[in-house]
Design a protein around this motif. Sequence first.
Motif, PDB file in Angstrom:
ATOM      1  N   UNK A  41      51.118  34.343  42.603  1.00 43.55           N
ATOM      2  CA  UNK A  41      51.217  35.471  41.566  1.00 43.55           C
ATOM      3  C   UNK A  41      50.350  36.819  41.945  1.00 43.55           C
ATOM      4  N   UNK A  42      50.903  37.954  41.746  1.00 43.55           N
ATOM      5  CA  UNK A  42      49.996  39.019  42.124  1.00 43.55           C
ATOM      6  C   UNK A  42      49.024  39.280  41.179  1.00 43.55           C
ATOM      7  N   UNK A  43      47.907  39.745  41.747  1.00 37.96           N
ATOM      8  CA  UNK A  43      46.746  40.318  40.975  1.00 37.96           C
ATOM      9  C   UNK A  43      46.217  41.580  41.251  1.00 37.96           C
ATOM     10  N   UNK A  44      45.978  42.755  40.491  1.00 35.98           N
ATOM     11  CA  UNK A  44      45.319  43.954  40.819  1.00 35.98           C
ATOM     12  C   UNK A  44      43.828  43.584  41.508  1.00 35.98           C
ATOM     13  N   UNK A  45      43.529  44.462  42.037  1.00 35.63           N
ATOM     14  CA  UNK A  45      42.236  44.585  42.697  1.00 35.63           C
ATOM     15  C   UNK A  45      41.021  44.274  41.676  1.00 35.63           C
ATOM     16  N   UNK A  46      41.281  44.855  40.579  1.00 33.94           N
ATOM     17  CA  UNK A  46      40.253  44.772  39.150  1.00 33.94           C
ATOM     18  C   UNK A  46      40.425  43.560  38.933  1.00 33.94           C
ATOM     19  N   UNK A  47      41.398  42.991  38.551  1.00 34.25           N
ATOM     20  CA  UNK A  47      41.656  41.436  38.171  1.00 34.25           C
ATOM     21  C   UNK A  47      40.839  40.445  39.205  1.00 34.25           C
ATOM     22  N   UNK A  48      41.258  40.978  40.465  1.00 37.98           N
ATOM     23  CA  UNK A  48      40.806  39.989  41.442  1.00 37.98           C
ATOM     24  C   UNK A  48      39.132  40.386  41.574  1.00 37.98           C
ATOM     25  N   UNK A  49      38.532  40.985  41.066  1.00 38.40           N
ATOM     26  CA  UNK A  49      37.012  41.415  41.253  1.00 38.40           C
ATOM     27  C   UNK A  49      36.786  42.130  42.584  1.00 38.40           C
ATOM     28  N   UNK A  50      37.869  42.985  42.899  1.00 42.70           N
ATOM     29  CA  UNK A  50      37.686  43.838  44.401  1.00 42.70           C
ATOM     30  C   UNK A  50      37.970  45.230  43.948  1.00 42.70           C
TER      31      UNK A  50
END
Length: 235
Positions: A41-50
Amino acid sequence: MTGLATPPARGGPLVVQPLRRRHCAECRGGPLPLLVVEDGAPRCLDCADLGHLVFLPRGDTALTRRSREESALSAVVVRFNRRKGRYERQGVLVEEAGLARAEQRCLADAEARRRRRMRDARRRAVEDVRFAEAFAAEIRRLFPGCPDERARTIASHASVRGSGRVGRSAAGRALSEGAVVSAVVASVRHVDTPYDTLLMSGVARHEARRRISGRVEAVLRGWRELGAVLREEAG
């Protein structure tokens, strides 16, 4: 991109520039210019801690390498090329402070790297000239009747660095007979036959090649036979 499949990550997180509109499976934000795939599933950079990282486009090898060295966390950014059927690197995400330090390092030795690039460029230019000469010599060996200037033109065109042409293939660099003949055939097709006119008139490529195949063979045969005649006269 097929689904959200991505190539295996090496040396840190992998970030994707999606080809289609995607929204984050966690915060529902989007459409996302960059995303990370987690559990399919896709995650935005904020949710992926990036989200704190900044994007550095590809193009400056020294800056990219040093930015990753100066960053405790970095990620490679890729995009799927449908035509080629593969992922291609677009740049990296690095820490802003790491990028600043890398820029300072690059500024400090910019002159030394410029001189090194110039030396490398001169060396490659000499190598390219020698390779084109060797390619032309092989053309003349296989087709003794081919005019010298034509052989040089074919060799120069086929061996342009980074062109992807036959002269730059593994077989071409090895001066294999098949690669050399392919280069000569391509030249004859475009220069000595109405092939290009047929293509411009809407004739399919394979049909156009079929129509001019006899003319191509006649030119090649003439170059071979003329060479044999010249050798007999010289003997």
